[in-house]
Design a protein around this motif. Structure first.
Motif, PDB file in Angstrom:
ATOM      1  N   ILE A  17       0.861  -1.184   0.000  1.00 47.66           N
ATOM      2  CA  ILE A  17       0.000   0.000   0.000  1.00 47.66           C
ATOM      3  C   ILE A  17       0.894   1.230   0.000  1.00 47.66           C
ATOM      4  N   LEU A  18       0.645   2.130  -0.927  1.00 44.92           N
ATOM      5  CA  LEU A  18       1.375   3.389  -0.985  1.00 44.92           C
ATOM      6  C   LEU A  18       0.516   4.449  -0.308  1.00 44.92           C
ATOM      7  N   LEU A  19       0.909   4.856   0.892  1.00 43.01           N
ATOM      8  CA  LEU A  19       0.192   5.884   1.632  1.00 43.01           C
ATOM      9  C   LEU A  19       0.865   7.211   1.303  1.00 43.01           C
ATOM     10  N   CYS A  20       0.180   8.043   0.554  1.00 43.05           N
ATOM     11  CA  CYS A  20       0.722   9.322   0.105  1.00 43.05           C
ATOM     12  C   CYS A  20       0.472  10.360   1.185  1.00 43.05           C
ATOM     13  N   ALA A  21       1.527  10.700   1.911  1.00 40.73           N
ATOM     14  CA  ALA A  21       1.402  11.563   3.087  1.00 40.73           C
ATOM     15  C   ALA A  21       1.811  12.988   2.769  1.00 40.73           C
ATOM     16  N   ASP A  22       0.964  13.921   3.181  1.00 40.20           N
ATOM     17  CA  ASP A  22       1.367  15.322   3.099  1.00 40.20           C
ATOM     18  C   ASP A  22       1.829  15.752   4.493  1.00 40.20           C
ATOM     19  N   THR A  23       1.841  17.023   4.778  1.00 41.20           N
ATOM     20  CA  THR A  23       2.336  17.489   6.074  1.00 41.20           C
ATOM     21  C   THR A  23       1.242  17.674   7.115  1.00 41.20           C
ATOM     22  N   ASP A  24      -0.009  17.456   6.738  1.00 41.81           N
ATOM     23  CA  ASP A  24      -1.121  17.631   7.670  1.00 41.81           C
ATOM     24  C   ASP A  24      -1.283  16.376   8.527  1.00 41.81           C
ATOM     25  N   VAL A  25      -0.995  16.501   9.807  1.00 39.84           N
ATOM     26  CA  VAL A  25      -1.014  15.366  10.725  1.00 39.84           C
ATOM     27  C   VAL A  25      -2.394  14.717  10.791  1.00 39.84           C
ATOM     28  N   GLU A  26      -3.447  15.521  10.841  1.00 33.34           N
ATOM     29  CA  GLU A  26      -4.807  14.973  10.956  1.00 33.34           C
ATOM     30  C   GLU A  26      -5.230  14.212   9.704  1.00 33.34           C
ATOM     31  N   ARG A  27      -4.902  14.751   8.541  1.00 42.59           N
ATOM     32  CA  ARG A  27      -5.251  14.045   7.299  1.00 42.59           C
ATOM     33  C   ARG A  27      -4.550  12.695   7.220  1.00 42.59           C
TER      34      ARG A  27
END
Length: 143
Positions: A17-27
């Motif tokens: 699974i590729l979890l595309c993470a941005d900088t928003d902790v809650e998202r």
């Protein structure tokens, strides 16, 4: 080889699974929650937490982002094998390339609240990836 030996030597099939993470902790926390509530066997799933830096990524370390660090911590606590990867450049292109490079079975994306006009004017990485990807996408929208 006896028939019973074949049955006892099961091939370990891994799901990536590729979890595309941005900088928003809650998202990113919402993305992690969506994965940990799926009926997955953590022993057979590898999650690649992936961040795209928009500017030159020299010296940047995705593992030091709060959102990524918390995702890794929560996923490992749930029993998943986790890796952190990063790149820099156009987020849509980089995510699609990473999905292919890691042979991802599923992409996890988070959306932001935008008006239809805002999406039309500024675009949406999550929307573009979901439209262009030939892989399944798990889309976590904001509450």
């Amino acid at each position: 080889m006896p028939v019973g030996a074949v049955a006892s030597e099961r091939i370990r099939v891994m799901t990536t699974i590729l979890l595309c993470a941005d900088t928003d902790v809650e998202r990113v926390a919402d993305q992690v929650e969506s994965l940990t509530t799926l009926p997955l066997d953590p022993d057979r799933v590898r999650v690649v937490v992936y961040h795209v830096f928009r500017a030159d990524g020299e010296g940047a370390d995705a593992g030091k982002l709060k959102s990524v660090a918390r995702a890794v911590e929560a996923l490992e606590a749930a029993g998943f094998e986790v890796a952190v990867e990063q790149s820099n450049g156009d987020a849509v292109r980089e995510i699609l390339d990473a999905a292919e490079a890691f042979d991802a079975d599923l992409l996890s994306l988070a959306g932001r609240r935008k008006s239809p006009a805002g999406k039309a004017l500024f675009g949406s990485v999550a929307q573009q990836v979901s439209l262009r990807s030939d892989r399944p996408v798990l889309f976590c929208s904001p509450d």
